[in-house]
Design a protein around this motif. Structure first.
Motif, PDB file in Angstrom:
ATOM      1  N   VAL A 162     -28.135  38.130   8.789  1.00 41.24           N
ATOM      2  CA  VAL A 162     -27.986  36.927   9.619  1.00 41.24           C
ATOM      3  C   VAL A 162     -28.925  35.835   9.108  1.00 41.24           C
ATOM      4  N   ALA A 163     -30.175  36.196   8.845  1.00 37.96           N
ATOM      5  CA  ALA A 163     -31.161  35.231   8.365  1.00 37.96           C
ATOM      6  C   ALA A 163     -30.734  34.613   7.042  1.00 37.96           C
ATOM      7  N   LYS A 164     -30.179  35.435   6.181  1.00 37.49           N
ATOM      8  CA  LYS A 164     -29.711  34.920   4.888  1.00 37.49           C
ATOM      9  C   LYS A 164     -28.575  33.916   5.076  1.00 37.49           C
ATOM     10  N   HIS A 165     -27.596  34.264   5.923  1.00 34.02           N
ATOM     11  CA  HIS A 165     -26.483  33.346   6.171  1.00 34.02           C
ATOM     12  C   HIS A 165     -26.975  32.049   6.812  1.00 34.02           C
ATOM     13  N   LEU A 166     -27.917  32.163   7.750  1.00 32.52           N
ATOM     14  CA  LEU A 166     -28.473  30.967   8.384  1.00 32.52           C
ATOM     15  C   LEU A 166     -29.185  30.085   7.367  1.00 32.52           C
ATOM     16  N   SER A 167     -29.977  30.726   6.516  1.00 33.04           N
ATOM     17  CA  SER A 167     -30.702  29.986   5.485  1.00 33.04           C
ATOM     18  C   SER A 167     -29.743  29.288   4.532  1.00 33.04           C
ATOM     19  N   ASP A 168     -28.688  29.998   4.135  1.00 29.97           N
ATOM     20  CA  ASP A 168     -27.687  29.413   3.234  1.00 29.97           C
ATOM     21  C   ASP A 168     -26.994  28.211   3.862  1.00 29.97           C
ATOM     22  N   ASN A 169     -26.978  28.164   5.191  1.00 30.70           N
ATOM     23  CA  ASN A 169     -26.327  27.058   5.901  1.00 30.70           C
ATOM     24  C   ASN A 169     -27.318  26.008   6.391  1.00 30.70           C
ATOM     25  N   GLY A 170     -28.521  26.018   5.818  1.00 32.29           N
ATOM     26  CA  GLY A 170     -29.463  24.929   6.062  1.00 32.29           C
ATOM     27  C   GLY A 170     -30.483  25.146   7.146  1.00 32.29           C
ATOM     28  N   CYS A 171     -30.467  26.302   7.815  1.00 32.97           N
ATOM     29  CA  CYS A 171     -31.425  26.544   8.899  1.00 32.97           C
ATOM     30  C   CYS A 171     -32.836  26.716   8.315  1.00 32.97           C
ATOM     31  N   ARG A 172     -33.788  25.966   8.836  1.00 33.54           N
ATOM     32  CA  ARG A 172     -35.155  26.007   8.312  1.00 33.54           C
ATOM     33  C   ARG A 172     -36.195  26.363   9.373  1.00 33.54           C
ATOM     34  N   GLN A 173     -35.757  26.580  10.621  1.00 29.14           N
ATOM     35  CA  GLN A 173     -36.704  26.874  11.699  1.00 29.14           C
ATOM     36  C   GLN A 173     -36.326  28.199  12.358  1.00 29.14           C
ATOM     37  N   MET A 174     -36.832  29.299  11.801  1.00 34.73           N
ATOM     38  CA  MET A 174     -36.542  30.631  12.327  1.00 34.73           C
ATOM     39  C   MET A 174     -37.818  31.332  12.760  1.00 34.73           C
ATOM     40  N   THR A 175     -37.688  32.082  13.842  1.00 31.18           N
ATOM     41  CA  THR A 175     -38.773  32.928  14.326  1.00 31.18           C
ATOM     42  C   THR A 175     -38.237  34.345  14.462  1.00 31.18           C
ATOM     43  N   VAL A 176     -39.012  35.329  13.990  1.00 34.23           N
ATOM     44  CA  VAL A 176     -38.592  36.727  14.050  1.00 34.23           C
ATOM     45  C   VAL A 176     -39.465  37.461  15.054  1.00 34.23           C
ATOM     46  N   ALA A 177     -38.799  38.044  16.062  1.00 34.33           N
ATOM     47  CA  ALA A 177     -39.516  38.854  17.055  1.00 34.33           C
ATOM     48  C   ALA A 177     -39.168  40.324  16.824  1.00 34.33           C
ATOM     49  N   ASN A 178     -40.198  41.163  16.741  1.00 33.06           N
ATOM     50  CA  ASN A 178     -39.940  42.570  16.473  1.00 33.06           C
ATOM     51  C   ASN A 178     -41.035  43.423  17.105  1.00 33.06           C
ATOM     52  N   LYS A 209     -44.928  44.073  13.874  1.00 34.70           N
ATOM     53  CA  LYS A 209     -45.019  42.821  13.112  1.00 34.70           C
ATOM     54  C   LYS A 209     -44.959  43.066  11.602  1.00 34.70           C
ATOM     55  N   GLU A 210     -45.361  44.276  11.161  1.00 39.55           N
ATOM     56  CA  GLU A 210     -45.353  44.557   9.723  1.00 39.55           C
ATOM     57  C   GLU A 210     -43.942  44.440   9.148  1.00 39.55           C
ATOM     58  N   ARG A 211     -42.980  45.062   9.808  1.00 43.98           N
ATOM     59  CA  ARG A 211     -41.579  44.992   9.339  1.00 43.98           C
ATOM     60  C   ARG A 211     -41.054  43.565   9.415  1.00 43.98           C
ATOM     61  N   ALA A 212     -41.415  42.851  10.477  1.00 39.76           N
ATOM     62  CA  ALA A 212     -40.946  41.483  10.637  1.00 39.76           C
ATOM     63  C   ALA A 212     -41.555  40.548   9.595  1.00 39.76           C
ATOM     64  N   SER A 213     -42.787  40.835   9.204  1.00 37.77           N
ATOM     65  CA  SER A 213     -43.481  39.961   8.239  1.00 37.77           C
ATOM     66  C   SER A 213     -42.771  39.945   6.894  1.00 37.77           C
ATOM     67  N   GLY A 214     -42.308  41.120   6.461  1.00 45.52           N
ATOM     68  CA  GLY A 214     -41.592  41.185   5.184  1.00 45.52           C
ATOM     69  C   GLY A 214     -40.326  40.348   5.207  1.00 45.52           C
ATOM     70  N   LEU A 215     -39.622  40.392   6.341  1.00 43.42           N
ATOM     71  CA  LEU A 215     -38.402  39.588   6.484  1.00 43.42           C
ATOM     72  C   LEU A 215     -38.738  38.108   6.584  1.00 43.42           C
ATOM     73  N   ALA A 216     -39.762  37.780   7.368  1.00 39.91           N
ATOM     74  CA  ALA A 216     -40.124  36.373   7.589  1.00 39.91           C
ATOM     75  C   ALA A 216     -40.546  35.677   6.297  1.00 39.91           C
ATOM     76  N   GLU A 217     -41.219  36.399   5.428  1.00 41.94           N
ATOM     77  CA  GLU A 217     -41.684  35.799   4.166  1.00 41.94           C
ATOM     78  C   GLU A 217     -40.525  35.295   3.325  1.00 41.94           C
ATOM     79  N   GLN A 218     -39.391  35.996   3.395  1.00 38.59           N
ATOM     80  CA  GLN A 218     -38.225  35.595   2.590  1.00 38.59           C
ATOM     81  C   GLN A 218     -37.674  34.240   3.019  1.00 38.59           C
ATOM     82  N   PHE A 219     -37.831  33.924   4.317  1.00 44.77           N
ATOM     83  CA  PHE A 219     -37.183  32.722   4.849  1.00 44.77           C
ATOM     84  C   PHE A 219     -38.171  31.753   5.489  1.00 44.77           C
ATOM     85  N   ASP A 220     -39.456  31.923   5.173  1.00 39.00           N
ATOM     86  CA  ASP A 220     -40.497  31.036   5.687  1.00 39.00           C
ATOM     87  C   ASP A 220     -40.427  30.947   7.210  1.00 39.00           C
ATOM     88  N   ALA A 221     -40.272  32.094   7.857  1.00 37.31           N
ATOM     89  CA  ALA A 221     -40.128  32.147   9.313  1.00 37.31           C
ATOM     90  C   ALA A 221     -41.441  32.576   9.968  1.00 37.31           C
TER      91      ALA A 221
END
Length: 418
Positions: free
Chosen positions: A195-211, A214-226
């Protein structure tokens, strides 16, 4: 030379069998060089993905068994295991097959766009190893242009057919632009990552990851500057969220009606889109009762996906028509190439005869021969030499009763029809 495709894919073999003949990136150059060095091969491209392994080669007409044995030997697999799952296409069928693959018509997910990039990468690797040239090179260039035409003239790739992509597409339809939308992603698993990848590909630049962690979420957030928050911080994050997409393994809902109601009041009833793609649900169904909360579940998305699959099938019919036309056009080009080669060979043979007889005539003239006799002899010998092969062909066609061949020969010689 013939165009040949030998392959195995998700339709003919299990993933366990496909894995045995997959080409890893570190072995691709060696494989291309080995294949291209075979005496019968003049060009080769290897396409290897999780769903298929295919060899595209320009070879002598009878070389298919040699290519199959090379594939078996390279991977050290059992011939009896692999052969029943292999398919072979030649010439026009090979042309059509590559075009269908590049357009996503032969994919596990009909119309998926990733395969075109994989085909282009396979072609680029073949170019880097100087393994592709001539007609095979032209075939891949044609396949790329056909894929572009299909994407332009049909809607085969525009409809969402995965839950993650459908979620993103739904958000994009409701919000004219995702560039200024603030998205809260709940969970950090594979689906949320897609989902994050598709959002990023469509111009979304303001994402927050709740999990939960936090360790698992941090790896994902780094990919999309979330940003990263914990599940306990969701009530506060909802106040700033325009879109909430949730997919966790929680056995109980994480977001309740009261939590959302409170957030909407703080937002002064500015609406929030909720997309719950978790099973069991992450968001209480009662949230949909709130005026400014719009809740879609995985069942809603599946309904969209089913409709879109049918739409893609309808678009695939038009895509197949385009491929049929383009394939025939490419075959006509190949046949014209053969004509060019034949014309060149015929001109060369005729010019060789002319030069040989002219040289003898010039020698006769320099030796004091009668010019009139020399010219007469030159014209007679030149005529006899040039008409010898056509005359023999006409005689053989007439003797065998091959009237169609005879008609073609007469037409090529400028004679009247029979």
């Amino acid at each position: 030379m013939s165009l040949l495709t030998i392959g195995i894919n998700h339709n003919t073999a299990s993933v366990q069998l496909r894995e045995k003949v997959a080409f890893s990136p570190d072995k691709m150059s060696d494989a291309l060089q080995q294949l291209h060095s075979m005496p019968a091969v003049s060009g080769s491209v290897i396409l290897s993905t999780c769903n298929r392994t295919e060899l595209y080669v320009e070879v002598d007409a009878q070389a298919s068994n040699d290519i199959i044995h090379w594939l078996i030997d390279f991977h050290q697999v059992n011939e009896e295991d692999i052969k029943p799952s292999l398919y072979t296409h030649t010439n026009e069928e090979a042309t059509k097959h590559l075009m269908r693959v590049a357009c996503g018509l032969d994919s596990l997910v009909l119309g998926e766009p990733q395969i075109l990039g994989q085909v282009k990468q396979a072609y680029a690797q073949a170019r880097e190893n100087e393994a592709v040239q001539g007609n095979l090179d032209k075939l891949f260039q044609k396949a790329f242009s056909v894929a572009k035409r299909v994407r332009t003239e049909t809607e085969i790739g525009s409809s969402a057919v995965s839950v993650a992509y459908a979620a993103c597409t739904l958000a994009k339809h409701i919000f004219e632009s995702l560039r200024h939308s603030r998205v809260l992603l709940v969970g950090a698993g594979e689906t949320i990552e897609l989902v994050a990848k598709h959002l990023s590909d469509n111009g979304c630049r303001q994402m927050t990851v709740a999990n939960r962690t936090k360790e698992r979420a941090s790896g994902l957030a780094e990919q999309f500057d979330a940003q990263v928050i914990s599940l306990s911080q969701i009530p506060t994050a909802l106040v700033n969220a325009d879109i909430v997409i949730s997919s966790t393994a929680s056995p109980l809902p994480i977001i309740g009606k009261g939590m959302v109601e409170s957030a909407l009041k703080s937002r002064r009833n500015k609406p929030i889109l909720f997309i719950d793609i978790a099973v069991p649900r992450d968001i209480e169904s009662e949230v949909s009762e709130l005026n400014d909360a719009y809740l879609y579940t995985v069942d809603d998305l599946q309904s969209i996906i089913d409709q879109n699959i049918e739409q893609r099938r309808a678009e695939a019919v038009q895509a197949e028509k385009i491929i049929a036309i383009e394939s025939k056009e490419f075959q006509n080009w190949l046949r014209s190439r053969k004509a060019v080669e034949s014309i060149r060979d015929y001109r060369h043979a005729s010019d060789t005869v002319r030069k040989e007889l002219l040289s003898k005539s010039l020698q006769a003239l320099s030796s004091g021969g009668d010019p009139e006799k020399v010219l007469l002899e030159l014209s007679n010998k030149l005529t006899n030499k040039l008409i010898h092969a056509p005359t023999k062909a006409l005689q053989e066609a007439a003797e065998k009763g091959e009237l169609e061949d005879l008609a073609v020969l007469r037409k090529s010689l400028g004679l009247e029809d029979l």
